[in-house]
Scaffold this motif. Structure first.
Motif, short mmCIF file in Angstrom:
data_model
loop_
_atom_site.label_atom_id
_atom_site.label_comp_id
_atom_site.label_asym_id
_atom_site.label_seq_id
_atom_site.Cartn_x
_atom_site.Cartn_y
_atom_site.Cartn_z
N UNK A 51 -22.68 38.88 -24.14
CA UNK A 51 -23.31 38.08 -25.18
C UNK A 51 -24.59 37.44 -24.67
N UNK A 52 -25.60 37.36 -25.52
CA UNK A 52 -26.86 36.72 -25.17
C UNK A 52 -26.86 35.27 -25.67
N UNK A 53 -27.29 34.36 -24.78
CA UNK A 53 -27.49 32.98 -25.20
C UNK A 53 -26.23 32.17 -25.39
N UNK A 54 -25.07 32.63 -24.86
CA UNK A 54 -23.83 31.89 -25.08
C UNK A 54 -23.87 30.52 -24.42
N UNK A 55 -24.44 30.43 -23.24
CA UNK A 55 -24.49 29.14 -22.53
C UNK A 55 -25.25 28.10 -23.36
N UNK A 56 -26.38 28.53 -23.95
CA UNK A 56 -27.15 27.59 -24.76
C UNK A 56 -26.35 27.14 -25.98
N UNK A 57 -25.63 28.07 -26.58
CA UNK A 57 -24.81 27.72 -27.74
C UNK A 57 -23.74 26.71 -27.35
N UNK A 58 -23.06 26.96 -26.21
CA UNK A 58 -22.03 26.04 -25.74
C UNK A 58 -22.61 24.66 -25.46
N UNK A 59 -23.80 24.66 -24.84
CA UNK A 59 -24.41 23.38 -24.42
C UNK A 59 -24.94 22.58 -25.61
N UNK A 60 -25.46 23.29 -26.63
CA UNK A 60 -26.13 22.58 -27.74
C UNK A 60 -25.24 22.43 -28.97
N UNK A 61 -24.42 23.46 -29.25
CA UNK A 61 -23.61 23.43 -30.48
C UNK A 61 -22.13 23.19 -30.22
N UNK A 90 -7.22 26.56 -23.95
CA UNK A 90 -8.58 26.94 -24.34
C UNK A 90 -9.35 27.24 -23.07
N UNK A 91 -9.98 28.40 -23.01
CA UNK A 91 -10.70 28.80 -21.80
C UNK A 91 -11.96 27.97 -21.64
N UNK A 92 -12.18 27.46 -20.42
CA UNK A 92 -13.37 26.68 -20.11
C UNK A 92 -14.50 27.62 -19.69
N UNK A 93 -15.76 27.17 -19.79
CA UNK A 93 -16.89 28.09 -19.59
C UNK A 93 -17.10 28.54 -18.16
N UNK A 94 -16.71 27.73 -17.18
CA UNK A 94 -17.01 28.05 -15.78
C UNK A 94 -15.82 28.69 -15.09
N UNK A 95 -16.08 29.68 -14.27
CA UNK A 95 -15.04 30.21 -13.39
C UNK A 95 -15.01 29.39 -12.11
N UNK A 96 -13.99 29.62 -11.31
CA UNK A 96 -13.85 28.89 -10.05
C UNK A 96 -13.44 29.89 -8.97
N UNK A 97 -14.14 29.85 -7.84
CA UNK A 97 -13.88 30.79 -6.74
C UNK A 97 -13.25 30.05 -5.56
N UNK A 98 -12.38 30.75 -4.85
CA UNK A 98 -11.70 30.21 -3.68
C UNK A 98 -12.14 30.97 -2.44
N UNK A 99 -12.33 30.21 -1.35
CA UNK A 99 -12.77 30.79 -0.07
C UNK A 99 -11.82 30.36 1.04
N UNK A 100 -11.94 31.04 2.16
CA UNK A 100 -11.46 30.50 3.43
C UNK A 100 -12.58 29.61 3.99
N UNK A 101 -12.23 28.66 4.85
CA UNK A 101 -13.25 27.79 5.45
C UNK A 101 -12.96 27.63 6.94
N UNK A 102 -14.03 27.52 7.72
CA UNK A 102 -13.92 27.21 9.15
C UNK A 102 -14.76 25.98 9.44
#
Length: 606
Positions: free
Chosen positions: A487-497, A356-368
């Protein structure tokens, strides 16, 4: 005596009248705007228009204009080449200059505000003797940041999006390269397709491709050698970075707060991926009570703790052991990114695992390490100049290795046939033929799964990227129409419903799109709630099509969700448009976000 008094009185009157104009001038100056001398250098997309009569534009020009709204500054422009103008700033002959790199040398000669001009290490430099301007500037930038936090991003998108960053390095970067002949890169083991260590001890994964390509685009292959050091744990890799044992670390989560705690600097994002919860069979709430994590993988562990703070984390030595724990029921689930999902879960040994896909993406960086400004600039310059979608494309060959159809998989699927093969030679031949046929079928299935979105059944981000690569920089024409939908308002739907309701909205929206748009072309799901359609339609029919699509959205009703709303940005391209596919996407994206703004302004409670 009386004459003396009269003489004194006359002198006093003369003095007062002589002072009055000066008094008026002082008060007039107090009411005037402050005149600030601005260094102005002709730099494409940064400062353009090299005379007072010329029309000015560019990121730097708009930036200082925005500052003037909050400081009451009037600008007096001083024109010249970069070296001359920078020297004038050092000498106090001008007051400010946009696009100055902040490093040890420049910090000794000029003043810098608390806010940079964008993601890179460039600032609006202030002459050393103008602390009064610096205080006003910091106050103005603070107000801009709090009232218009996306200002610098919009400027960057406006002037730099689609414009190649100059590969010509600055003096401090070249000096750093002369003093460092080797760059030592720390990387994580068992983290394909990002990084791993082969049986021969050599680094593999996209970390090697990315670093090689950075040296190539910056044309410094002959000046710098790369050395790789493998780590089992993220924490050990960060400690090595802090101590100077390595110069660069990968992969590191694009988390500024965590980077601050670890005293490291993050480059621009190298690659972004969706995240998934993998579990056996049908999902139930008990699957998230125990979650498997590869021991030492801080990125996976932190993401798990953030999204499932009440879960019990079970640690395993390898990623495959973590997957096997879910398969055996020792762990309820595991969090896995899209690239590893495509690689591992297409393997038959994990065919019982669903995601099941989760709502947040994740980004990878190089670091110094903190303070390594020059190396950070070099890496960012290289990352920005990488070919489009380079990092994603680089994962393909490694994902294919993860998804190889092995002999073990074949035995698991055909164990009775294997027994027969041992006894009868004819069964060996039959088994070999079956293996070839099944392998081809597997490849076809893998291709289908790699290019279709598992939730909605439409094409996925990989298919979209490959489609875009096919167009390249060529001009597109014909009756092509690009639609970008969100889609409009998807985050609110995920958070509340709950995400079950949000998933129904995503599936519902995809259904509406397929019903209206599929007869004309292809539809792609490019993000969690982001869609792109590339279709062919006569111009006279486009308005009718958009109305039909909006009507389909508005009339939709789900089993647990009553309605959905989507914003649409589109552009119709005919043979006279003379635009590339990238141009069409950019225009459609801008129109989409205008529609999003209109929607959210009307629905401020969302």
């Amino acid at each position: 005596m009386r004459l003396k008094k009269i003489t004194i009185l006359i002198l006093l009157v003369i003095i007062l009248f002589s002072l009055f104009p000066s008094y008026m001038k002082v008060n007039a100056d107090e009411n005037n705007r402050t005149v600030v001398r601005v260094g102005y250098v002709e730099i494409d997309n940064m400062m353009e228009g090299m005379s007072d009569d010329a029309e000015k534009s560019g990121l730097g020009y708009e930036y200082i204009q925005k500052v003037s709204y909050y400081t009451n500054w009037d600008y007096e422009y001083v024109y010249g080449d970069w070296d001359t103008i920078l020297e004038k700033l050092y000498n106090g002959e001008i007051d400010i200059l946009a696009g100055v790199s902040k490093n040890d040398e420049t910090q000794q000669k000029i003043l810098f505000p608390e806010y940079s001009m964008g993601s890179e290490n460039y600032y609006l430099g202030v002459a050393k003797n103008r602390t009064d301007l610096l205080n006003q500037l910091n106050c103005a930038l603070s107000k801009i940041s709090s009232t218009d936090p996306n200002f610098t991003r919009r400027l960057t998108d406006k002037y730099l999006l689609g414009v190649s960053v100059n590969t010509q390095m600055q003096e401090d970067e070249l000096k750093w390269i002369d003093q460092h002949k080797i760059i030592c890169i720390g990387y994580m083991k068992d983290y394909m397709p990002f990084s791993d260590c082969t049986k021969n001890g050599e680094a593999t994964g996209i970390v090697t491709d990315i670093m090689d390509e950075i040296l190539k685009v910056l044309d410094i292959q002959g000046k710098i050698k790369l050395r790789y050091v493998a780590f089992n744990k993220n924490k050990d890799m960060i400690k090595a970075l802090n101590s100077g044992k390595i110069d660069v670390a990968f992969p590191v989560e694009d988390n500024v707060s965590l980077a601050d705690k670890n005293k490291i600097f993050l480059t621009s994002s190298v690659i972004t991926t969706s995240m998934n919860l993998a579990f056996k069979g049908d999902y139930d709430e008990g699957d998230t009570k125990t979650i498997a994590v590869r021991k030492g993988n801080t990125l996976q562990e932190e993401y798990t703790r953030t999204h499932y703070p009440n879960a019990k984390i079970l640690y395993y030595d390898t990623f495959e052991e973590s997957l096997n724990a879910v398969m055996s029921g020792k762990a309820g689930s595991i969090i896995i990114n899209d690239f590893r999902k495509d690689g591992y879960l297409n393997n038959t040994r994990y065919k019982e695992l669903n995601t099941a896909q989760l709502p947040d993406t994740s980004s990878r960086c190089l670091a110094v390490n903190a303070g390594e400004n020059e190396l950070l600039s070099i890496l960012n310059r290289g990352i920005t100049n990488l070919p489009e979608n380079y990092s994603i494309t680089a994962t393909y060959k490694y994902i294919g290795r993860l998804a190889d159809y092995t002999v073990e998989d074949y035995v698991n699927d055909h164990y009775l046939l294997v027994i027969i093969l041992v006894a009868v030679i004819i069964a060996v031949i039959c088994g070999f033929v079956a293996y070839i046929v099944n392998s081809k079928s597997k490849r076809d299935i893998l291709y289908e799964m790699a290019h279709k979105d598992s939730m909605t059944g439409i094409f996925n981000r990989r298919a979209f990227d490959e489609k875009m690569d096919g167009y390249g920089k060529s001009i597109v024409g014909g009756n092509m129409m690009i639609l970008m939908m969100d889609l409009n308002g998807l985050k609110k739907v995920n958070d509340t419903l709950g995400h079950e309701v949000g998933d129904e909205m995503i599936e519902g929206a995809a259904g509406c799109m397929k019903r209206i748009l599929s007869p004309y072309g292809e539809i792609y799901r490019t993000g969690g709630d982001e869609f792109v359609a590339i279709i062919n339609i006569r111009k006279s029919e486009q308005n009718k099509l958009i109305k039909s699509l909006n009507k389909s959205f508005s009339e939709w009703k789900g089993k647990i969700c009553d309605s959905l709303s989507a914003s649409i940005g589109y552009y119709y391209c005919d043979d006279e448009s003379k635009l590339t596919m990238k141009d069409l996407m950019l225009i459609s994206d801008q129109r989409l976000y205008k529609q999003k703004d209109i929607y959210y302004n009307k629905n401020k409670e969302i």
